[in-house]
Design an enzyme around this catalytic site. Structure first.
Site, PDB file in Angstrom:
ATOM      1  CG  HIS A   1      -1.966  -1.119   1.064  1.00 56.46           C
ATOM      2  ND1 HIS A   1      -1.693  -2.415   1.462  1.00 56.46           N
ATOM      3  CD2 HIS A   1      -3.199  -1.120   0.520  1.00 56.46           C
ATOM      4  CE1 HIS A   1      -2.736  -3.170   1.176  1.00 56.46           C
ATOM      5  NE2 HIS A   1      -3.672  -2.418   0.596  1.00 56.46           N
TER       6      HIS A   1
ATOM      7  CB  ALA B   1       9.915   3.873   1.235  1.00 59.69           C
ATOM      8  N   GLY B   2      10.193   2.972  -1.927  1.00 53.58           N
ATOM      9  CA  GLY B   2       9.433   2.791  -3.157  1.00 53.58           C
ATOM     10  C   GLY B   2      10.346   2.505  -4.316  1.00 53.58           C
TER      11      GLY B   2
HETATM   12  C1  LIG Z   1       4.458  -7.461   0.792  1.00 54.90           C
HETATM   13  C2  LIG Z   1       4.431  -6.082   1.356  1.00 54.90           C
HETATM   14  C3  LIG Z   1       3.749  -5.859   2.548  1.00 54.90           C
HETATM   15  C4  LIG Z   1       3.754  -4.577   3.124  1.00 54.90           C
HETATM   16  N1  LIG Z   1       3.133  -4.397   4.323  1.00 54.90           N
HETATM   17  C5  LIG Z   1       3.263  -3.199   4.948  1.00 54.90           C
HETATM   18  C6  LIG Z   1       2.754  -3.036   6.277  1.00 54.90           C
HETATM   19  O1  LIG Z   1       2.169  -3.954   6.850  1.00 54.90           O
HETATM   20  N2  LIG Z   1       2.929  -1.849   6.884  1.00 54.90           N
HETATM   21  C7  LIG Z   1       3.607  -0.812   6.267  1.00 54.90           C
HETATM   22  O2  LIG Z   1       3.770   0.244   6.875  1.00 54.90           O
HETATM   23  N3  LIG Z   1       4.060  -0.930   4.999  1.00 54.90           N
HETATM   24  C8  LIG Z   1       3.928  -2.100   4.342  1.00 54.90           C
HETATM   25  N4  LIG Z   1       4.434  -2.228   3.065  1.00 54.90           N
HETATM   26  C9  LIG Z   1       5.057  -1.060   2.402  1.00 54.90           C
HETATM   27  C10 LIG Z   1       6.496  -0.873   2.899  1.00 54.90           C
HETATM   28  O3  LIG Z   1       6.499  -0.251   4.170  1.00 54.90           O
HETATM   29  C11 LIG Z   1       7.378  -0.022   1.962  1.00 54.90           C
HETATM   30  O4  LIG Z   1       6.907   1.277   1.855  1.00 54.90           O
HETATM   31  C12 LIG Z   1       7.515  -0.599   0.561  1.00 54.90           C
HETATM   32  O5  LIG Z   1       7.768  -1.979   0.586  1.00 54.90           O
HETATM   33  C13 LIG Z   1       8.654   0.104  -0.181  1.00 54.90           C
HETATM   34  O6  LIG Z   1       8.610  -0.164  -1.545  1.00 54.90           O
HETATM   35  P1  LIG Z   1       9.330  -1.430  -2.243  1.00 54.90           P
HETATM   36  O7  LIG Z   1       8.458  -2.594  -1.915  1.00 54.90           O
HETATM   37  O8  LIG Z   1       9.318  -1.067  -3.676  1.00 54.90           O
HETATM   38  O9  LIG Z   1      10.698  -1.561  -1.644  1.00 54.90           O
HETATM   39  C14 LIG Z   1       4.424  -3.497   2.472  1.00 54.90           C
HETATM   40  C15 LIG Z   1       5.098  -3.744   1.257  1.00 54.90           C
HETATM   41  C16 LIG Z   1       5.122  -5.010   0.705  1.00 54.90           C
HETATM   42  C17 LIG Z   1       5.881  -5.237  -0.577  1.00 54.90           C
END
Ligand SMILES: Cc1cc2nc3c(=O)[nH]c(=O)nc-3n(C[C@H](O)[C@H](O)[C@H](O)COP(=O)(O)O)c2cc1C
Length: 318
Positions: A144, A170-171
């Site tokens: 998300h 992040a991202g």
């Molecule tokens: C499988 C998955 C589950 C995630 N669950 C959460 C979560 O529970 N809480 C949260 O704050 N962010 C969650 N995120 C977002 C991450 O905090 C983070 O912003 C994101 O993974 C960064 O981008 P990237 O996946 O391209 O590295 C999740 C991301 C992924 C890929």
């Protein structure tokens, strides 16, 4: 070989690399592995589950880690924050919504307050709430995120707006080029999700890990249909980035129809989710093109730092 930044100094770590608190992937074992490699790991609490918090904080052993919460879920289950604070986490991350109601409890407990934000307005709100570190999360992220700002545009805007608070990008950061770019944009480090989800210590199933290796970033999209079918009450301005599959292709654009048929669809979804990626969700960010193997968390940390050093050259400070 390392990069010393205000983030590494604040956390007392070697490398400016954070594990994202991913509900389905970041358990205590993965968080501890990232910290042990010189980065810093956040356990995901799911939808503010006290049971998950206790179990995974214990699974990390004596390794210093943090824990992350989804603010709108924490509002319904505030006791999960107390559960986390019992374990003296070095840091608590609050994401997706106003952190103000929880900020003072985190700080009074002696934990660093990390806030993950998706717009400039949210960054200012986090700064006002007393954030020690602000994570600027673009819509390129896996799972998300907001639906407006991309990582490359958001990071320098947030850096300027909240100075001198350290900012983390992040991202779509999945290798050392991403870390190098984030540092050049003024960030003090990176938060990586998708890359670590496909690691040896991740809680993801083998099917999901192999799915990430096979996935193409062109096939990721932001969608709400997986939340609707699972009954997860995400606000509409926080869609999730996942790999397109037969289920999302069927329901994207027909969200109301799906909500009306949720009971029947949910039963079908639950029956196939675990092993069938044509129905079940594979959350992944735009960096998934760069995920080509399933290494240990340690390898990911060390390789990311080495690649960033190569990209920036020895003249980069730190
Ligand atoms: C499988 C998955 C589950 C995630 N669950 C959460 C979560 O529970 N809480 C949260 O704050 N962010 C969650 N995120 C977002 C991450 O905090 C983070 O912003 C994101 O993974 C960064 O981008 P990237 O996946 O391209 O590295 C999740 C991301 C992924 C890929």
């Amino acid at each position: 070989m390392t990069f010393t930044t205000r983030l590494t100094e604040l956390l007392g770590i070697e490398h400016p690399i954070l594990l994202a608190p991913m509900g389905s992937a970041s358990g205590g074992a993965l968080a501890a592995a990232v910290t042990s490699a010189g980065g810093f790991g956040f356990v995901g609490s799911g939808y503010a589950s006290s049971e998950t918090v206790h179990r995974e904080m214990l699974a990390a052993g004596n390794v210093r880690i943090g824990v992350g919460f989804i603010n709108w879920a924490l509002q319904d289950r505030p006791e999960a924050l107390d559960a986390a604070l019992e374990h003296d986490p070095a840091a608590v991350m609050l994401s997706f919504g106003d952190p103000t109601p929880f900020a003072s409890r985190v700080k009074q407990a002696g934990s660093l307050l990390f806030c993950q934000v998706q717009t400039l307005d949210m960054a200012k709100q986090a700064a006002d709430a007393g954030a020690d570190v602000i994570i600027a999360q673009g819509r390129d992220a896996g799972g998300h995120s907001g639906h407006v700002r991309g990582t490359f545009g958001l990071v320098p805007s947030v850096v300027d707006a909240v100075a001198p608070i350290p900012v983390v990008a992040a991202g779509a950061v999945a290798d050392g080029r991403g870390l190098a770019a984030a540092l050049v944009l003024g960030a003090e480090g990176v938060l990586m999700g998708t890359r670590f989800a496909a690691s040896k210590e991740s809680q993801w199933s083998e099917v999901l890990k192999q799915g990430a290796v096979a996935a193409a970033s062109d096939d990721t999209e932001q969608t709400r249909v997986f939340d609707i079918v699972r009954g997860a009450a995400w606000p509409t301005h926080f869609p999730g980035r996942a790999v397109r599959n037969a289920f999302s292709a069927r329901w994207n654009g027909r969200e109301e129809d799906l909500a009306n048929q949720r009971d029947a669809e949910n039963a079908r979804y639950d029956a196939t989710e675990a092993g069938d990626l044509s129905t079940g969700v594979l959350w992944a960010g735009e960096g998934v093109d760069l995920v080509k193997d399933i290494p240990s968390a340690r390898d990911i940390v060390l390789r990311t730092v080495a690649e960033a050093r190569k990209a920036l050259g020895a003249s980069w400070p730190g």
